[in-house]
Design a protein around this motif. Structure first.
Motif, short mmCIF file in Angstrom:
data_model
loop_
_atom_site.label_atom_id
_atom_site.label_comp_id
_atom_site.label_asym_id
_atom_site.label_seq_id
_atom_site.Cartn_x
_atom_site.Cartn_y
_atom_site.Cartn_z
N LYS A 181 0.84 -1.20 0.00
CA LYS A 181 0.00 0.00 0.00
C LYS A 181 0.88 1.25 0.00
CE LYS A 181 -3.82 -0.33 2.31
NZ LYS A 181 -4.85 -0.31 3.38
N LEU A 182 0.44 2.27 -0.74
CA LEU A 182 1.20 3.51 -0.82
C LEU A 182 1.50 4.09 0.56
CD1 LEU A 182 0.77 6.45 -3.28
CD2 LEU A 182 0.75 6.93 -0.84
N SER A 183 0.53 4.03 1.45
CA SER A 183 0.69 4.63 2.78
C SER A 183 1.82 3.99 3.58
CB SER A 183 -0.61 4.55 3.57
OG SER A 183 -1.02 3.21 3.71
N SER A 184 2.28 2.80 3.16
CA SER A 184 3.37 2.15 3.89
C SER A 184 4.74 2.74 3.54
CB SER A 184 3.39 0.65 3.60
OG SER A 184 3.74 0.39 2.24
N ILE A 185 4.81 3.49 2.44
CA ILE A 185 6.11 4.04 2.03
C ILE A 185 6.08 5.54 1.80
CG2 ILE A 185 7.02 1.91 1.01
CD1 ILE A 185 6.10 2.88 -1.71
N ALA A 186 4.89 6.16 1.88
CA ALA A 186 4.82 7.59 1.59
C ALA A 186 3.69 8.25 2.36
CB ALA A 186 4.63 7.82 0.09
N ASN A 187 3.83 9.54 2.59
CA ASN A 187 2.79 10.36 3.20
C ASN A 187 2.06 11.13 2.10
OD1 ASN A 187 3.40 9.70 5.95
ND2 ASN A 187 5.16 11.08 5.84
N VAL A 188 0.78 11.37 2.32
CA VAL A 188 -0.04 12.11 1.35
C VAL A 188 -0.69 13.30 2.06
CG1 VAL A 188 -1.97 12.01 -0.26
CG2 VAL A 188 -0.53 9.99 0.08
N ASN A 189 -0.52 14.47 1.49
CA ASN A 189 -1.12 15.69 2.04
C ASN A 189 -1.77 16.50 0.92
OD1 ASN A 189 1.74 15.29 3.68
ND2 ASN A 189 0.01 15.75 5.02
N GLY A 190 -2.76 17.28 1.27
CA GLY A 190 -3.45 18.09 0.28
C GLY A 190 -2.77 19.43 0.06
N GLY A 191 -3.18 20.10 -1.03
CA GLY A 191 -2.78 21.47 -1.27
C GLY A 191 -3.84 22.41 -0.71
N LYS A 192 -3.78 23.67 -1.09
CA LYS A 192 -4.73 24.63 -0.53
C LYS A 192 -5.01 25.75 -1.52
CE LYS A 192 -7.14 26.07 3.08
NZ LYS A 192 -8.26 25.27 3.64
N ARG A 193 -6.26 26.17 -1.55
CA ARG A 193 -6.65 27.28 -2.40
C ARG A 193 -6.21 28.61 -1.78
NH1 ARG A 193 -12.00 26.14 0.01
NH2 ARG A 193 -12.30 24.63 -1.66
N ILE A 194 -6.15 29.63 -2.62
CA ILE A 194 -5.86 30.97 -2.13
C ILE A 194 -7.03 31.43 -1.28
CG2 ILE A 194 -5.56 33.38 -2.83
CD1 ILE A 194 -4.00 32.38 -5.23
N PRO A 195 -6.78 32.00 -0.09
CA PRO A 195 -7.87 32.36 0.82
C PRO A 195 -8.86 33.33 0.19
CG PRO A 195 -5.75 32.52 1.93
CD PRO A 195 -5.46 32.31 0.48
N LEU A 196 -10.10 33.24 0.60
CA LEU A 196 -11.15 34.13 0.12
C LEU A 196 -10.78 35.57 0.42
CD1 LEU A 196 -14.00 34.20 -1.14
CD2 LEU A 196 -14.93 34.16 1.18
N GLY A 197 -10.93 36.41 -0.58
CA GLY A 197 -10.59 37.82 -0.40
C GLY A 197 -9.19 38.18 -0.86
N TYR A 198 -8.37 37.17 -1.19
CA TYR A 198 -7.01 37.39 -1.68
C TYR A 198 -6.91 36.93 -3.13
CZ TYR A 198 -5.57 38.21 3.16
OH TYR A 198 -5.43 38.72 4.42
N ASP A 199 -5.84 37.33 -3.80
CA ASP A 199 -5.66 36.97 -5.20
C ASP A 199 -4.17 36.82 -5.49
OD1 ASP A 199 -6.17 36.42 -7.86
OD2 ASP A 199 -7.49 38.14 -8.16
#
Length: 475
Positions: free
Chosen positions: A43-61
């Motif tokens: 399983k992938l989780s046995s050899i690597a970590n998985v994390n998400g990215g993030k959108r630019i906060p509301l009100g910023y550009d």
């Protein structure tokens, strides 16, 4: 007691056995019917970590100035994982402070998880003194063992047996999505020695060089379309003025009364004004979101993933949907233009003229705008205009809704003026661009076949079906 088995006359594609340990939370038969044999895989989780990215906060550009902070989107890397860091959008230090925990670094892997699913890139060669934030439409994979080479793991993620798992695991909503938990539960062949990993990576690199050359030629052809179109129509794209004087401006009240109050819309100098042809409001020459009555029992089903963001074409119209299931979809007919209005599909260029539809009609995402040519106008000419990078960048100023699911406002097209050459010139432009796309698609087909053969051979090497000998370089 002997294990249970079915009568040989029972079709294995209709009735089959799955052990309880193989269910892994999935009870849908089609998933297990199409799932490859993953016996002895890890399983992938046995050899690597998985994390998400993030959108630019509301009100910023994005920042209008160049900064040391970059923002990586799905559209910034191609199918082979190549990134031109010079083209990434910049963000300022305040936005970076919000998003710092979503930074991606060299030797980490990004995989697209929304819209375009399963596109993979190994991050490398980030410019000196630059830091990169990863979009919410990607996940970040970080190896947690030195026994796996990053380049080898990147290659594993691109193999058919892994991409098939990704295909079976994403969720089909308006915008296809692949959950982080599904990535963690992907299975891979057991990892060989570092020496063998290096041998496999090198073998694949030797073959892929030929494919990359063809792909580069294809991209150069497609990239030249915008320049050709702007030149033929006599459109001059203004240089962006980022001085502080230009960023502070006045607007009279009657310019915003009953319309938008957001500053970037009124600051923009966007125009398709032609030095060669008269201008016309788009909606006078082409119908916008016209009423479509489907009078057949079934028609083509064209979800977002069936539209190529590289060539602006529908990859397949063979999948059908019964009219009784048409509620909640956008209807269109033969020769209509469908144009994705939602992030990130709009920025990626997902739009196409619908052709070869089953029974002449189609149903697709509610996130499509539909355009239809009136008599004496060429829909392919309009498609070329609406795929201009210059226009799509302007359309981003007309986003509405939450930051993560922003959509182009219909006002953008209702107010848009376009060059209006005679039909003969429209046809000439459309045919020239079609010829370019044909050449580009031929090169892409050749490149894809080279890579498919290489990946299949690498897969056989990894699974032990070819005696461990590397595949020869493409001639």
């Amino acid at each position: 007691m002997s294990p249970f088995s079915f009568n040989p006359n029972v079709g294995i594609h209709k009735v089959f056995l799955v052990s309880y340990s193989q269910l892994a939370g999935r009870f849908d038969p089609q998933f297990h019917l199409e799932l490859p044999d993953l016996t002895d895989f890890i399983k992938l989780s046995s050899i690597a970590n998985v994390n998400g990215g993030k959108r630019i906060p509301l009100g910023y550009d994005y920042s209008q100035d160049e900064t040391e902070y970059l923002y990586l989107r799905v559209t910034d890397f191609n199918d082979e994982g190549e990134i031109d860091f010079q083209k990434l959008r910049h963000i300022d230090s305040d936005v970076f402070a919000f998003l710092e925990r979503y930074e991606i670094r060299n030797n980490q892997i990004a995989i697209s998880i929304a819209g375009t699913i399963g596109r993979v890139t190994l991050i490398k060669n980030i410019p000196l003194n630059k830091r990169v934030i990863l979009t919410e439409n990607c996940a970040k994979i970080t190896l947690k063992t030195d026994s796996v080479l990053e380049a080898y793991f990147n290659l594993l993620l691109n193999l058919p047996i892994v991409q098939k798992q990704i295909e079976l695991n994403y969720i089909q909503t308006t915008i296809p999505k692949l959950g982080l938990d599904r990535i963690k539960n992907l299975f891979f062949p057991k990892i060989p020695t570092i020496e063998k990993q290096e041998k496999i990576v090198q073998a694949y690199s030797n073959v892929s060089a030929s494919a990359k050359q063809k792909e580069q030629q294809s991209q150069e052809l497609l990239a030249g379309i915008d320049g050709y179109l702007l030149s033929e129509l006599g459109i001059t794209v203004p240089n962006k003025n980022k001085t502080i004087e230009k960023r502070i401006f006045k607007v009279s009240f009657n310019q915003i009364s009953g319309w938008r109050f957001d500053a970037p819309v009124h600051q923009s100098e966007f125009s398709l004004k032609s030095a060669k042809f008269s201008m016309i409001r788009l909606t006078r020459a082409f119908e916008f979101n016209p009423k479509t009555v489907i009078n057949v029992e079934s028609c083509s089903f064209v979800p977002m993933e069936k539209i190529s963001d590289q060539t602006g074409s529908i990859t397949s119209t063979e999948e059908t949907i019964h009219l009784s299931n048409s509620s909640g979809y956008t209807p269109f007919c033969e020769d209509d233009l469908i144009w994705a209005r939602i992030t990130p599909c709009m920025q990626n260029g997902k739009s196409a003229v619908a052709r070869n539809l089953v029974n002449g009609f189609g149903l697709g995402s509610t996130e499509y705008f539909v355009f239809r040519a009136t008599e004496g106008n060429n829909i392919d000419y309009l498609h070329a205009l609406l795929r201009l990078n210059y226009l799509r960048e302007e359309a981003m100023l007309f986003f509405g809704g939450a930051t993560g699911h922003q959509r182009v406002s219909p006002d953008f097209f209702r107010r848009l003026y376009i060059p209006f050459p005679p039909i003969g010139k429209q046809n000439e432009i459309a045919q020239h661009i079609a010829d370019i796309k044909t050449q580009a698609q031929q090169l892409q087909t050749e490149a894809a076949q080279i890579l498919a053969d290489a990946k299949a051979e690498v897969e056989r090497m990894i699974l032990g079906d070819s005696g461990g000998e590397p595949c020869p370089p493409a001639g």
